[in-house]
Design an enzyme around this catalytic site. Structure first.
Site, PDB file in Angstrom:
ATOM      1  N   ARG A 250      34.802  32.464  33.526  1.00 35.63           N
ATOM      2  CA  ARG A 250      34.133  31.207  33.829  1.00 35.63           C
ATOM      3  C   ARG A 250      32.753  31.110  33.160  1.00 35.63           C
ATOM      4  NH1 ARG A 250      36.104  28.321  38.524  1.00 35.63           N
ATOM      5  NH2 ARG A 250      38.251  28.099  37.829  1.00 35.63           N
TER       6      ARG A 250
ATOM      7  N   GLU B 200      30.068  31.578  39.315  1.00 32.11           N
ATOM      8  CA  GLU B 200      29.902  32.654  38.331  1.00 32.11           C
ATOM      9  C   GLU B 200      28.906  32.271  37.241  1.00 32.11           C
ATOM     10  OE1 GLU B 200      32.855  31.664  39.552  1.00 32.11           O
ATOM     11  OE2 GLU B 200      33.498  33.462  40.615  1.00 32.11           O
TER      12      GLU B 200
ATOM     13  N   LYS C  95      40.054  29.426  60.212  1.00 32.56           N
ATOM     14  CA  LYS C  95      40.732  30.423  59.374  1.00 32.56           C
ATOM     15  C   LYS C  95      41.409  31.427  60.305  1.00 32.56           C
ATOM     16  CE  LYS C  95      39.849  32.838  55.038  1.00 32.56           C
ATOM     17  NZ  LYS C  95      38.942  32.936  53.905  1.00 32.56           N
TER      18      LYS C  95
HETATM   19  C1  TPP Z   1      36.344  31.515  40.269  1.00 28.61           C
HETATM   20  C2  TPP Z   1      36.688  32.313  41.482  1.00 28.61           C
HETATM   21  N1  TPP Z   1      35.757  33.120  42.039  1.00 28.61           N
HETATM   22  C3  TPP Z   1      36.081  33.842  43.135  1.00 28.61           C
HETATM   23  C4  TPP Z   1      37.313  33.783  43.693  1.00 28.61           C
HETATM   24  C5  TPP Z   1      37.686  34.656  44.861  1.00 28.61           C
HETATM   25  N2  TPP Z   1      38.008  33.874  46.065  1.00 28.61           N
HETATM   26  C6  TPP Z   1      39.265  33.615  46.440  1.00 28.61           C
HETATM   27  S1  TPP Z   1      39.364  32.723  47.836  1.00 28.61           S
HETATM   28  C7  TPP Z   1      37.700  32.671  47.973  1.00 28.61           C
HETATM   29  C8  TPP Z   1      37.085  31.963  49.142  1.00 28.61           C
HETATM   30  C9  TPP Z   1      37.470  30.551  49.193  1.00 28.61           C
HETATM   31  O1  TPP Z   1      36.903  29.966  50.318  1.00 28.61           O
HETATM   32  P1  TPP Z   1      37.405  28.553  50.811  1.00 28.61           P
HETATM   33  O2  TPP Z   1      37.564  27.656  49.653  1.00 28.61           O
HETATM   34  O3  TPP Z   1      36.503  28.121  51.896  1.00 28.61           O
HETATM   35  O4  TPP Z   1      38.853  28.831  51.363  1.00 28.61           O
HETATM   36  P2  TPP Z   1      39.262  29.621  52.698  1.00 28.61           P
HETATM   37  O5  TPP Z   1      39.680  30.988  52.259  1.00 28.61           O
HETATM   38  O6  TPP Z   1      38.090  29.668  53.607  1.00 28.61           O
HETATM   39  O7  TPP Z   1      40.361  28.822  53.250  1.00 28.61           O
HETATM   40  C10 TPP Z   1      37.083  33.368  46.929  1.00 28.61           C
HETATM   41  C11 TPP Z   1      35.642  33.565  46.793  1.00 28.61           C
HETATM   42  C12 TPP Z   1      38.256  32.943  43.060  1.00 28.61           C
HETATM   43  N3  TPP Z   1      39.514  32.848  43.501  1.00 28.61           N
HETATM   44  N4  TPP Z   1      37.915  32.235  41.978  1.00 28.61           N
END
Ligand code: TPP
Length: 624
Positions: free
Chosen positions: A392, A364, A277
């Site tokens: 959700r 969630e 990242k």
């Molecule tokens: C249902 C939901 N809960 C929380 C989020 C907030 N959120 C956005 S990106 C993220 C992290 C995602 O991590 P990953 O899939 O590993 O992607 P990375 O950012 O590491 O590339 C979160 C928790 C969301 N978008 N949707």
């Protein structure tokens, strides 16, 4: 920009030789860093996915072949390569382009997104539809290790593994969510990716084998021998997927080769790649949490220029600090967050009392039912979920909390219009959605003092399951760290007396209403104003006051008008004051999805900024 300047679509990308692609990746990174330095966005994830994006558009025939991004915050390179390079300066801006893939924006955005863990299900649906039509198109889902903590992802895997439809899932594993990733599956992926002996052996033999048939035989063999390495076979293989990887996903030649190799293998396949990242921008690589969405920054030094308002506290910090204070004096209190510890400031409690808070992953539904279980055993869980993400877990709130009459305190952060994240992230449905549910109290504070006092008050036995809903951003700049005051359940606060016109507000929008009412007072118009505080139970004494003294009631809410405070008051008019001709005007979010922009721009568009409220009052007064 030797290469990027000439790329209007993936067709132009395909004109480059594989040797030229690493330079293009460099240019893409520079472009993203430059753009995001002045116009903030989700830079960390997008920098990590540059090679993957180039590889996919190079090898697949998009938009006929479909790439389905999970969450979509990593898709900046995708947007830039698919005809939106020049529009990218308007990324997340009012009337600009969305920060997430959006089907109405481009045919290359195969599926709209913003919330996590949808990609596998959506991609499978697309793949099944294509298969039914006899189409040869390929479908690829790209999901992060964080998004893979969401239950929906497993529902998709489970279904895909049995249907045997052609589908490639790429697991983009950077070992981090927004905050450090959590959970047993995360530990499992770490084990897989760090097992050098296994990965090196597999990689070496794969290269030696020349024919596809031999490789498939080898892959089958590795599946069974993995038992020797891990004591059990890969979870994905157990679910019916062919598993490939883990490989370095920032190594473009390797990535191109491996995708090319597996592209035409039929059935469900999963390619596990490991990326970094923030790749290519040292500050973002070194502090991946802050650089998930860092605000503006200096593109050379990486110095961040966050828009800190030193006079005011953010609502999330009022929540975080108060929860810690309360947890210290009440050992029944626990904090639960689905993957947003820094976003909702529960990290304050986690840091000081780590055994009193749980980050449960992007889950969630689980967060809500896990909290319900705790409550069933006599604990007092404060479950903090962003308003748009609690959607959700609607049934979990109804079935596992309200029906069971369990006392869970839901702290819904980011309630109301949230700004640049746009339609998928606005927290505008909560008041309307939860209002019909029995056994729930629903409250929204006027300011940070009321938030602090309500977090304290809900401990009292008069409160059962309660939703405390507050917005993104800063409070009113009030001193709030003093003694706690009890807020009586269902009691509105009279802010100003008036005649003829009543304004009823819920939440911080009451402050904009107060300013508008002061302005109107200068013109001799006296307006009755109640800060309702609770949408459920509603203060009927306050409503009767308004119905008995006024010909017009204006309701104002930072949420959808339909179903929210406006509906409460309209229903009350019909049932309790049927003979009266009181006009009820509803200000709030209309029956349409509001796109991205600053909160101020969006609130103005919806007509409930100070000016909009003032104009409505003047209009009513003139017509009276
Ligand atoms: C249902 C939901 N809960 C929380 C989020 C907030 N959120 C956005 S990106 C993220 C992290 C995602 O991590 P990953 O899939 O590993 O992607 P990375 O950012 O590491 O590339 C979160 C928790 C969301 N978008 N949707």
């Amino acid at each position: 920009m030797r290469y990027l300047g000439n790329i209007e679509s993936p067709d132009d990308l395909k004109k480059l030789s594989p040797d030229e692609l690493p330079e293009l990746c460099k240019e893409l990174r520079e472009f993203i860093i430059d753009a995001c330095s002045g116009n903030p966005g989700h830079i960390g994830a997008s920098l990590g996915a540059v090679e993957l994006t180039v590889a996919l558009h190079y090898l697949y025939n998009t938009p006929t072949d479909k790439i389905v991004w999970d969450v979509g915050h990593q898709a900046y390179a995708h947007k830039i390569l698919t005809g939106r390079r020049d529009l990218f300066k308007y990324n997340r801006k009012y009337k600009g382009i969305s920060g997430f893939p959006k089907m109405a924006e481009s045919p290359y955005d195969a599926f709209g997104v913003g919330h996590s863990s949808t990609s596998i299900s959506a991609a499978l649906g697309i793949a099944v539809a294509a298969q039914k039509e006899g189409s040869q198109e390929q479908v690829v889902a790209v999901i992060g290790d964080g998004a893979l903590t969401g239950g929906l992802a497993y529902e998709g895997l489970n279904n895909a593994g049995s249907l045997k439809t052609n589908l490639l899932v790429i697991l983009n594993d950077n070992h981090i969510s927004i905050d450090p990733n959590v959970g047993a599956l995360h530990n499992y992926l770490l084990k897989v990716t760090t097992s050098h002996l296994y990965n090196e052996t597999k990689e070496k033999v794969w290269h030696i084998l020349s024919s596809k048939k031999l490789r498939m035989l080898f892959q089958k063999f590795m599946t069974s021998t993995k038992l020797a390495f891990f004591g059990k076979s890969s979870i994905f293989e157990s679910l019916g997927f062919r598993y490939f990887g883990a490989i370095d996903g920032n190594n473009l030649p390797l990535l191109l080769k491996r995708i090319e190799d597996i592209k035409n293998i039929p059935g469900p396949k999963l390619l596990h790649i490991v990326t970094k990242k923030g790749k290519g921008f040292k500050p973002a690589e070194d502090d991946q949490i802050s650089w998930h969405a860092p605000g503006t920054f200096d593109k050379v030094t990486g110095e961040r220029k966050p828009a800190i308002n030193f006079r005011k506290s953010r609502y999330q910090d009022v929540f975080g600090e108060t929860l810690l204070r309360l947890a210290k004096s009440n050992d029944k209190i626990f904090g639960i967050t689905p993957a947003m510890p820094s976003g909702c400031s529960m990290n304050i409690l986690m840091k000081e009392m780590p055994d009193r808070a749980f980050d449960v992953g992007i889950a969630e539904q689980h967060a809500v039912t896990f909290s319900a279980g705790m409550a069933a055993r006599g604990l007092l869980p404060y479950c903090n979920v962003y308003s748009s993400f609690i959607q959700r877990a609607y049934d979990n709130v109804i079935h596992d909390v309200a029906t069971q009459n369990l006392k869970v305190i839901f702290c819904l952060d980011r309630g109301g219009l949230v700004g640049e994240d746009g339609a998928t992230h606005h927290g505008v449905f909560d008041l309307a959605a939860f209002r019909p549910i029995p056994n729930l109290t629903i409250f929204s504070p006027l300011n940070e003092v009321e938030l602090k006092d309500m977090l304290y008050s809900v401990q009292s036995p008069e409160y059962g399951a309660t939703i405390i809903r507050y917005p993104r951003g800063y409070g009113e700049g009030l001193e709030w760290r003093d003694n706690f005051n009890h807020i009586e359940i269902g009691k509105a606060q009279l802010i100003s007396e008036g005649k003829g016109i009543a304004v009823l507000t819920i939440g911080p929008v009451g402050n904009a209403a107060s300013s508008a009412i002061s302005k109107a007072r200068n013109e001799g118009i006296e307006v009755l104003h109640y800060n309702m505080r609770f949408i459920k139970p509603i203060d009927t004494t306050a409503l009767d006051h308004a119905f008995n003294g006024c010909k017009t009631i204006i309701t104002i809410e930072d949420g959808v008008v339909s179903g929210g405070l406006h509906s409460v008051v309209s229903e009350y008019a019909v049932t309790k004051h049927p003979g009266k001709t009181v006009k009820i005007i509803g200000l709030g979010v209309p029956d349409s999805f509001i796109e991205q922009g600053s909160v101020a721009e969006l609130v103005k568009e919806c007509g409930y900024d100070t000016d909009g409220i003032y104009k409505t009052i003047i209009d009513v007064a003139r017509k009276a």
